[in-house]
Design an enzyme around this catalytic site. Sequence first.
Site, PDB file in Angstrom:
ATOM      1  N   LYS A   1      33.600  42.560  45.085  1.00 56.37           N
ATOM      2  CA  LYS A   1      32.405  42.703  44.251  1.00 56.37           C
ATOM      3  C   LYS A   1      31.163  42.930  45.129  1.00 56.37           C
ATOM      4  CE  LYS A   1      34.345  39.911  40.482  1.00 56.37           C
ATOM      5  NZ  LYS A   1      34.196  38.674  39.672  1.00 56.37           N
TER       6      LYS A   1
ATOM      7  N   ARG B   1      45.770  35.949  43.534  1.00 53.26           N
ATOM      8  CA  ARG B   1      44.956  34.979  42.768  1.00 53.26           C
ATOM      9  C   ARG B   1      44.808  33.668  43.546  1.00 53.26           C
ATOM     10  NH1 ARG B   1      41.796  36.363  38.402  1.00 53.26           N
ATOM     11  NH2 ARG B   1      42.056  34.270  37.583  1.00 53.26           N
TER      12      ARG B   1
ATOM     13  N   THR C   1      38.155  30.804  39.503  1.00 51.24           N
ATOM     14  CA  THR C   1      37.077  31.725  39.105  1.00 51.24           C
ATOM     15  C   THR C   1      35.698  31.193  39.479  1.00 51.24           C
ATOM     16  OG1 THR C   1      38.380  32.450  37.206  1.00 51.24           O
ATOM     17  CG2 THR C   1      36.005  32.823  37.090  1.00 51.24           C
TER      18      THR C   1
ATOM     19  N   ARG D   1      36.956  32.220  47.437  1.00 48.38           N
ATOM     20  CA  ARG D   1      35.800  31.750  46.657  1.00 48.38           C
ATOM     21  C   ARG D   1      35.361  30.357  47.107  1.00 48.38           C
ATOM     22  NH1 ARG D   1      38.526  33.901  41.032  1.00 48.38           N
ATOM     23  NH2 ARG D   1      37.552  35.969  40.935  1.00 48.38           N
TER      24      ARG D   1
ATOM     25  N   ASN E   1      31.231  35.578  42.578  1.00 47.81           N
ATOM     26  CA  ASN E   1      32.437  34.981  43.176  1.00 47.81           C
ATOM     27  C   ASN E   1      33.242  35.964  44.027  1.00 47.81           C
ATOM     28  OD1 ASN E   1      33.414  36.505  41.113  1.00 47.81           O
ATOM     29  ND2 ASN E   1      34.456  34.849  40.032  1.00 47.81           N
TER      30      ASN E   1
ATOM     31  N   HIS F   1      37.504  40.242  42.604  1.00 48.11           N
ATOM     32  CA  HIS F   1      38.262  40.280  41.352  1.00 48.11           C
ATOM     33  C   HIS F   1      39.719  40.534  41.698  1.00 48.11           C
ATOM     34  CE1 HIS F   1      39.821  41.525  37.443  1.00 48.11           C
ATOM     35  NE2 HIS F   1      40.432  42.491  38.113  1.00 48.11           N
TER      36      HIS F   1
END
Length: 196
Positions: free
Chosen positions: A14, A123, A129, A140, A160, A163
């Site tokens: 991001k 993930r 998240t 993160r 964060n 993605h």
Amino acid sequence: MEKLTQEKTLVLIKPDGIKRGLIGEIIRRIEQRGLKVIALKMIQVTEGQIDGHYPKDAAWTHRLGEKSLGTYSKYGIDPVEALGTDNADEIGKMVRSWIVKYLTSGPLVKMVVEGVHAIDMVRKLCGNTLPNLADMGTIRGDYSVDSPALANSGKRAVHNIIHASENPEEAKHELAYWFTPQEIHDYKRAEEDIMF
Ligand code: ADP
Ligand code: MG
């Protein structure tokens, strides 16, 4: 059936990840895990492109709102005072509009990552998240401390860094959405013969 070593997932670095110089660190962590980057490009996207990337169903938007409400309740913040409502659907709609602004605020790096259980493994590398809930050792958790309480008060999405597709359905949609089949490559990593 797709080979277990060839499960594919979509990753976006991001705008905050890019502006903080984390492209290399993120790719390093992916490659270190034994996962393979098989497509890669930096892009500036439009609001419409982000709108089509994320799900539109009510359950998904509701979940976004729930994430704010969970943090508000944990830290004793009144959502009505902060946001004017305690309705998860309404908060979710606001959050969805903020995400579109966030992901168009600068360039993104899009990539396809392939490997054993790639969707779940990426993930795990990302962590929760919400960076305030993400474990240390995750991307993160190591590089952000943002929280819905702070983000929502500034009328913005949680920053964060990354993605990653959440499940096979999302991965299928996102792969086809961001890449043509010709842009996705196939090669063998040297360790494959030794690892498996
Ligand atoms: P993930 O990116 O971990 O799959 P979601 O799909 O639920 O998480 O949410 C999409 C993105 O929206 C998140 O990565 C985050 O940037 C932002 N976001 C999610 N929930 C909130 C929230 N309650 N407040 C602000 N931003 C949020
Ligand atoms: Mg998601």
